[in-house]
Scaffold this active site. Structure first.
Site, short mmCIF file in Angstrom:
data_model
loop_
_atom_site.label_atom_id
_atom_site.label_comp_id
_atom_site.label_asym_id
_atom_site.label_seq_id
_atom_site.Cartn_x
_atom_site.Cartn_y
_atom_site.Cartn_z
N HIS A 129 2.44 -14.53 117.11
CA HIS A 129 3.60 -14.64 118.00
C HIS A 129 3.27 -14.17 119.42
O HIS A 129 2.49 -13.24 119.62
CB HIS A 129 4.83 -13.91 117.42
CG HIS A 129 4.74 -12.42 117.33
ND1 HIS A 129 5.14 -11.61 118.36
CD2 HIS A 129 4.34 -11.60 116.34
CE1 HIS A 129 5.00 -10.34 117.99
NE2 HIS A 129 4.49 -10.30 116.77
N GLU A 132 9.44 -14.01 117.27
CA GLU A 132 9.11 -13.33 116.00
C GLU A 132 9.87 -12.02 115.88
O GLU A 132 10.36 -11.66 114.82
CB GLU A 132 7.60 -13.10 115.91
CG GLU A 132 7.13 -12.60 114.54
CD GLU A 132 7.09 -11.08 114.39
OE1 GLU A 132 6.79 -10.61 113.29
OE2 GLU A 132 7.37 -10.35 115.37
N GLU A 133 9.94 -11.31 117.00
CA GLU A 133 10.50 -9.95 116.97
C GLU A 133 11.99 -9.91 116.65
O GLU A 133 12.53 -8.85 116.35
CB GLU A 133 10.23 -9.23 118.31
CG GLU A 133 8.75 -9.00 118.62
CD GLU A 133 8.08 -7.95 117.73
OE1 GLU A 133 8.75 -7.38 116.85
OE2 GLU A 133 6.88 -7.73 117.93
ZN LIG Z 1 4.25 -8.46 115.70
#
Ligand SMILES: [Zn+2]
Length: 332
Positions: A61, A195-196
């Site tokens: 990511h 992603e986070e």
């Molecule tokens: Zn990560």
């Protein structure tokens, strides 16, 4: 490689605002003479094709954790919410930077008794005298990231957003080393978004690319500091970690075994990883369509989600070596 790490880690790229880091990665891809696509959500994909091999999606990511402005006080201070896992206990006195380079300092209200500070008790001070002045510089919905330099001491390198720019570096260096080789497998290198905030970019990338196997490259927590908050043998400098499980995926035993076999055969050190809290893009990829056998290669990292994350450069080198050998393997 040091220059590349520096360029990516100092790039601005909170979840949902990955354009600057994506542009920095595209510059590297162009230097390597590879072509790329950017999908609807903003995932950046490089395709290395083989005649008729299995399709492998390797994902890292691009986004980092951040702070999004929710409200501007009358006296010019900014209230914010989190994009991903911001630890409230470390914020006081940190500097953050917005997309246009504007820097702010995080302040904290008085905390009563022994209560732990809450995100809501913090604000960003951009030096504005009042709301009007602040509004001229920042809008509701603007995001900031930690403002921190890259620092190296021996083999140890510290920076903001090593989670997961170091994963992006591993993908780019692997791509470079595979160069003009004809691979036995078809590989999609995906630099994913968001992603986070819940593995979002990887989900749509995997749906579109329909891989036979998935592999996330990301950082993982270590237990090699004084009194760590959980027990793990994963340590800096002992090689990449091969994930067995985290809170988003139980890795496919076939993929894990292949990773371990390749590492052993090529003499690359590695560590087994069971992460009790946290997940990576493999969590989203393995649940795509009818299911995708997936694994993850993790770079051990200290102080994750702080402005001074720390990795060991030997681990980075060995992660590149392992990923390169894995993609040259005929055993998929
Ligand atoms: Zn990560």
């Amino acid at each position: 490689m040091r220059g590349l790490i520096e360029r990516l880690c100092t790039s601005y790229g909170p979840a949902g605002r990955e354009e600057q880091v994506r542009a920095a990665i595209i510059t590297e891809i162009v230097k390597l003479n590879e072509s790329y696509t950017v999908d609807t959500l903003g995932n950046l994909v490089v395709h290395k094709s083989a005649a008729a091999g299995k399709k492998i999606l390797v994902a890292a990511h691009m986004d980092e954790i951040g702070l999004m402005v929710t409200y501007i006080e009358e006296n010019g201070f900014l209230r914010f919410t989190n994009l991903g896992g911001i630890p409230p206990g470390i914020l006081w006195g940190l500097r953050v930077v917005f997309a246009d380079g504007l820097v702010g300092v995080i302040g904290q209200e008085k905390i009563e008794g022994t209560r732990k500070p809450d995100l809501k008790q913090h604000y960003i001070d951009i030096g504005a005298a009042d709301r009007e002045e602040a509004q001229a510089r920042v809008k509701i919905g603007d995001s900031a990231v930690y403002f921190a330099p890259v620092y190296q001491a021996g083999k140890r390198l510290s920076a903001k957003s090593l989670d997961n720019r170091i994963g992006c570096v591993v993908l780019l260096e692997t791509l470079k080393r595979l160069g003009g080789l004809t691979l036995p497998v078809e590989v999609y290198f995906a630099f994913t978004v968001q992603e986070e905030v819940g593995l979002r970019g990887a989900r749509t990338a995997a749906y579109r690319l329909k891989p036979d196997y998935g592999l996330a490259v990301d950082v993982t927590r270590v237990g090699d500091t004084p009194e760590p908050d959980f027990k793990t043998g994963v340590a800096l400098g002992k090689g990449p970690a091969i994930k067995i499980m985290d809170s988003a995926v139980i890795c496919h035993p076939g993929v894990t075994r292949l990773m371990q076999d390749v590492a052993e055969k090529k003499g690359i050190p590695f560590q087994p990883e069971v992460l009790e809290r946290g997940g990576t893009d493999a969590g989203a990829i393995h649940l795509t369509r009818e299911g995708v056998p997936s694994g993850a290669l993790s770079i051990p990292c200290r102080y994750i989600h702080t402005p001074a994350e720390m990795v060991d450069l030997d681990d980075v080198e060995n992660s590149i070596a392992l990923l390169t050998e894995l993609l040259k393997s005929t055993d998929w």
